[in-house]
Write a protein that holds these residues in place. Structure first.
Motif, PDB file in Angstrom:
ATOM      1  N   LEU A  36       0.838  -1.214   0.000  1.00 57.53           N
ATOM      2  CA  LEU A  36       0.000   0.000   0.000  1.00 57.53           C
ATOM      3  C   LEU A  36       0.863   1.251   0.000  1.00 57.53           C
ATOM      4  CD1 LEU A  36      -2.972  -0.686   2.402  1.00 57.53           C
ATOM      5  CD2 LEU A  36      -3.086  -0.044   0.013  1.00 57.53           C
ATOM      6  N   ASN A  37       1.916   1.224   0.764  1.00 58.33           N
ATOM      7  CA  ASN A  37       2.816   2.373   0.818  1.00 58.33           C
ATOM      8  C   ASN A  37       3.395   2.655  -0.564  1.00 58.33           C
ATOM      9  OD1 ASN A  37       4.098   4.482   2.098  1.00 58.33           O
ATOM     10  ND2 ASN A  37       5.867   3.259   2.659  1.00 58.33           N
ATOM     11  N   GLN A  38       3.797   1.594  -1.278  1.00 60.43           N
ATOM     12  CA  GLN A  38       4.333   1.763  -2.623  1.00 60.43           C
ATOM     13  C   GLN A  38       3.275   2.339  -3.571  1.00 60.43           C
ATOM     14  OE1 GLN A  38       5.851  -2.087  -3.658  1.00 60.43           O
ATOM     15  NE2 GLN A  38       7.742  -1.811  -2.507  1.00 60.43           N
ATOM     16  N   MET A  39       2.071   1.816  -3.488  1.00 61.48           N
ATOM     17  CA  MET A  39       0.989   2.312  -4.349  1.00 61.48           C
ATOM     18  C   MET A  39       0.642   3.760  -4.009  1.00 61.48           C
ATOM     19  SD  MET A  39      -0.121   0.350  -6.719  1.00 61.48           S
ATOM     20  CE  MET A  39      -1.764   0.915  -7.077  1.00 61.48           C
ATOM     21  N   CYS A  40       0.627   4.069  -2.738  1.00 55.44           N
ATOM     22  CA  CYS A  40       0.283   5.426  -2.317  1.00 55.44           C
ATOM     23  C   CYS A  40       1.319   6.433  -2.806  1.00 55.44           C
ATOM     24  CB  CYS A  40       0.161   5.502  -0.792  1.00 55.44           C
ATOM     25  SG  CYS A  40      -1.295   4.668  -0.142  1.00 55.44           S
ATOM     26  N   ASN A  41       2.563   5.991  -2.909  1.00 58.25           N
ATOM     27  CA  ASN A  41       3.626   6.895  -3.340  1.00 58.25           C
ATOM     28  C   ASN A  41       3.890   6.836  -4.841  1.00 58.25           C
ATOM     29  OD1 ASN A  41       4.162   7.915  -0.736  1.00 58.25           O
ATOM     30  ND2 ASN A  41       5.238   6.031  -0.243  1.00 58.25           N
ATOM     31  N   LEU A  42       3.118   6.025  -5.559  1.00 58.60           N
ATOM     32  CA  LEU A  42       3.322   5.883  -7.003  1.00 58.60           C
ATOM     33  C   LEU A  42       3.121   7.202  -7.732  1.00 58.60           C
ATOM     34  CD1 LEU A  42       3.901   4.035  -9.389  1.00 58.60           C
ATOM     35  CD2 LEU A  42       1.454   3.535  -9.497  1.00 58.60           C
ATOM     36  N   SER A  43       2.101   7.952  -7.360  1.00 61.27           N
ATOM     37  CA  SER A  43       1.850   9.224  -8.050  1.00 61.27           C
ATOM     38  C   SER A  43       2.997  10.203  -7.828  1.00 61.27           C
ATOM     39  CB  SER A  43       0.521   9.843  -7.610  1.00 61.27           C
ATOM     40  OG  SER A  43       0.540  10.132  -6.230  1.00 61.27           O
ATOM     41  N   ASP A  44       3.589  10.178  -6.632  1.00 59.56           N
ATOM     42  CA  ASP A  44       4.748  11.038  -6.367  1.00 59.56           C
ATOM     43  C   ASP A  44       5.919  10.637  -7.267  1.00 59.56           C
ATOM     44  OD1 ASP A  44       3.371  12.382  -4.407  1.00 59.56           O
ATOM     45  OD2 ASP A  44       4.220  11.197  -2.765  1.00 59.56           O
ATOM     46  N   TYR A  45       6.112   9.332  -7.415  1.00 62.76           N
ATOM     47  CA  TYR A  45       7.193   8.828  -8.248  1.00 62.76           C
ATOM     48  C   TYR A  45       6.978   9.224  -9.710  1.00 62.76           C
ATOM     49  CZ  TYR A  45      10.178   5.504 -10.708  1.00 62.76           C
ATOM     50  OH  TYR A  45      11.107   4.937 -11.537  1.00 62.76           O
ATOM     51  N   VAL A  46       5.761   9.053 -10.195  1.00 64.92           N
ATOM     52  CA  VAL A  46       5.443   9.411 -11.580  1.00 64.92           C
ATOM     53  C   VAL A  46       5.639  10.910 -11.789  1.00 64.92           C
ATOM     54  CG1 VAL A  46       3.577   9.550 -13.281  1.00 64.92           C
ATOM     55  CG2 VAL A  46       3.897   7.461 -11.948  1.00 64.92           C
ATOM     56  N   GLU A  47       5.218  11.701 -10.821  1.00 68.87           N
ATOM     57  CA  GLU A  47       5.404  13.144 -10.913  1.00 68.87           C
ATOM     58  C   GLU A  47       6.893  13.504 -10.957  1.00 68.87           C
ATOM     59  OE1 GLU A  47       3.898  17.220  -8.708  1.00 68.87           O
ATOM     60  OE2 GLU A  47       3.944  15.365  -7.556  1.00 68.87           O
ATOM     61  N   GLU A  48       7.680  12.867 -10.115  1.00 71.51           N
ATOM     62  CA  GLU A  48       9.123  13.113 -10.112  1.00 71.51           C
ATOM     63  C   GLU A  48       9.757  12.765 -11.454  1.00 71.51           C
ATOM     64  OE1 GLU A  48      11.449  11.503  -6.870  1.00 71.51           O
ATOM     65  OE2 GLU A  48       9.809  11.914  -5.468  1.00 71.51           O
ATOM     66  N   LEU A  49       9.327  11.635 -12.026  1.00 74.49           N
ATOM     67  CA  LEU A  49       9.845  11.244 -13.339  1.00 74.49           C
ATOM     68  C   LEU A  49       9.485  12.285 -14.391  1.00 74.49           C
ATOM     69  CD1 LEU A  49       9.183   7.390 -13.603  1.00 74.49           C
ATOM     70  CD2 LEU A  49      11.372   8.559 -13.378  1.00 74.49           C
ATOM     71  N   GLY A  50       8.247  12.775 -14.347  1.00 77.47           N
ATOM     72  CA  GLY A  50       7.814  13.796 -15.296  1.00 77.47           C
ATOM     73  C   GLY A  50       8.621  15.074 -15.163  1.00 77.47           C
ATOM     74  N   ILE A  51       8.853  15.480 -13.939  1.00 78.15           N
ATOM     75  CA  ILE A  51       9.654  16.691 -13.699  1.00 78.15           C
ATOM     76  C   ILE A  51      11.072  16.485 -14.213  1.00 78.15           C
ATOM     77  CG2 ILE A  51      10.717  18.089 -11.877  1.00 78.15           C
ATOM     78  CD1 ILE A  51       8.069  17.695 -10.290  1.00 78.15           C
ATOM     79  N   GLN A  52      11.651  15.332 -13.922  1.00 82.68           N
ATOM     80  CA  GLN A  52      13.014  15.043 -14.357  1.00 82.68           C
ATOM     81  C   GLN A  52      13.118  15.054 -15.882  1.00 82.68           C
ATOM     82  OE1 GLN A  52      14.641  11.429 -12.743  1.00 82.68           O
ATOM     83  NE2 GLN A  52      16.560  11.637 -13.830  1.00 82.68           N
ATOM     84  N   LYS A  53      12.165  14.416 -16.550  1.00 82.33           N
ATOM     85  CA  LYS A  53      12.180  14.409 -18.017  1.00 82.33           C
ATOM     86  C   LYS A  53      12.019  15.818 -18.568  1.00 82.33           C
ATOM     87  CE  LYS A  53      10.705   9.755 -19.147  1.00 82.33           C
ATOM     88  NZ  LYS A  53       9.702   8.923 -19.828  1.00 82.33           N
ATOM     89  N   GLY A  54      11.138  16.589 -17.963  1.00 84.14           N
ATOM     90  CA  GLY A  54      10.941  17.965 -18.403  1.00 84.14           C
ATOM     91  C   GLY A  54      12.206  18.795 -18.262  1.00 84.14           C
ATOM     92  N   LEU A  55      12.896  18.626 -17.145  1.00 86.15           N
ATOM     93  CA  LEU A  55      14.160  19.345 -16.931  1.00 86.15           C
ATOM     94  C   LEU A  55      15.211  18.927 -17.948  1.00 86.15           C
ATOM     95  CD1 LEU A  55      14.403  19.327 -13.030  1.00 86.15           C
ATOM     96  CD2 LEU A  55      14.021  21.310 -14.508  1.00 86.15           C
ATOM     97  N   GLU A  56      15.294  17.624 -18.208  1.00 88.16           N
ATOM     98  CA  GLU A  56      16.275  17.136 -19.176  1.00 88.16           C
ATOM     99  C   GLU A  56      15.992  17.700 -20.565  1.00 88.16           C
ATOM    100  OE1 GLU A  56      16.093  12.882 -18.830  1.00 88.16           O
ATOM    101  OE2 GLU A  56      17.126  12.891 -16.886  1.00 88.16           O
ATOM    102  N   ARG A  57      14.726  17.679 -20.954  1.00 91.62           N
ATOM    103  CA  ARG A  57      14.363  18.219 -22.273  1.00 91.62           C
ATOM    104  C   ARG A  57      14.627  19.710 -22.345  1.00 91.62           C
ATOM    105  NH1 ARG A  57       8.744  14.975 -22.851  1.00 91.62           N
ATOM    106  NH2 ARG A  57       9.635  12.977 -23.448  1.00 91.62           N
ATOM    107  N   GLY A  58      14.308  20.413 -21.282  1.00 92.57           N
ATOM    108  CA  GLY A  58      14.555  21.850 -21.251  1.00 92.57           C
ATOM    109  C   GLY A  58      16.038  22.165 -21.332  1.00 92.57           C
ATOM    110  N   LEU A  59      16.830  21.395 -20.621  1.00101.06           N
ATOM    111  CA  LEU A  59      18.282  21.581 -20.656  1.00101.06           C
ATOM    112  C   LEU A  59      18.821  21.299 -22.050  1.00101.06           C
ATOM    113  CD1 LEU A  59      20.889  22.179 -19.106  1.00101.06           C
ATOM    114  CD2 LEU A  59      20.976  19.756 -18.486  1.00101.06           C
TER     115      LEU A  59
END
Length: 112
Positions: A36-59
């Motif tokens: 449950l803890n992993q599932m509850c934090n999945l959206s945070d993980y997905v958001e972090e991945l999105g932010i990271q990809k966005g930063l990489e593309r911007g860079l």
């Protein structure tokens, strides 16, 4: 139920409470708690991945734009030096291996 688990707006503790109270899902055993803890934090993980990809593309885009601007600035400096020596646009184009139209446009911009 998935809406509760994957919602980025609900904190993990509230998600677990809702699963227990609204869906009658036992969350007290250790194995279920970790899953449950992993599932509850999945959206945070997905958001972090999105932010990271966005930063990489911007860079990446920023670097590409910076390189293009640097090349153009170098070309402008080279044109200025050749103009100071009295070369014509066609001679400059030949010397710099550029299209004469490009040289004329840049001379016309006069931001050389």
């Amino acid at each position: 139920m998935l809406g509760v688990l994957l919602s980025p707006k609900i904190k993990a503790q509230n998600k677990i409470r809702q699963l227990e109270e609204e869906f009658a899902i036992p969350t007290k055993n250790e194995e279920m708690g970790e899953e449950l803890n992993q599932m509850c934090n999945l959206s945070d993980y997905v958001e972090e991945l999105g932010i990271q990809k966005g930063l990489e593309r911007g860079l990446e885009r920023g670097l590409e734009q910076g390189l293009e601007q640097g090349k153009e600035q170098l070309l402008r400096l080279q044109i200025e030096k050749k103009l100071a020596k009295g070369l014509s646009p066609s001679e400059i184009a030949e010397a710099l291996e550029e299209e004469e139209e490009t040289i004329r446009r840049m001379i016309g911009d006069r931001a050389v």
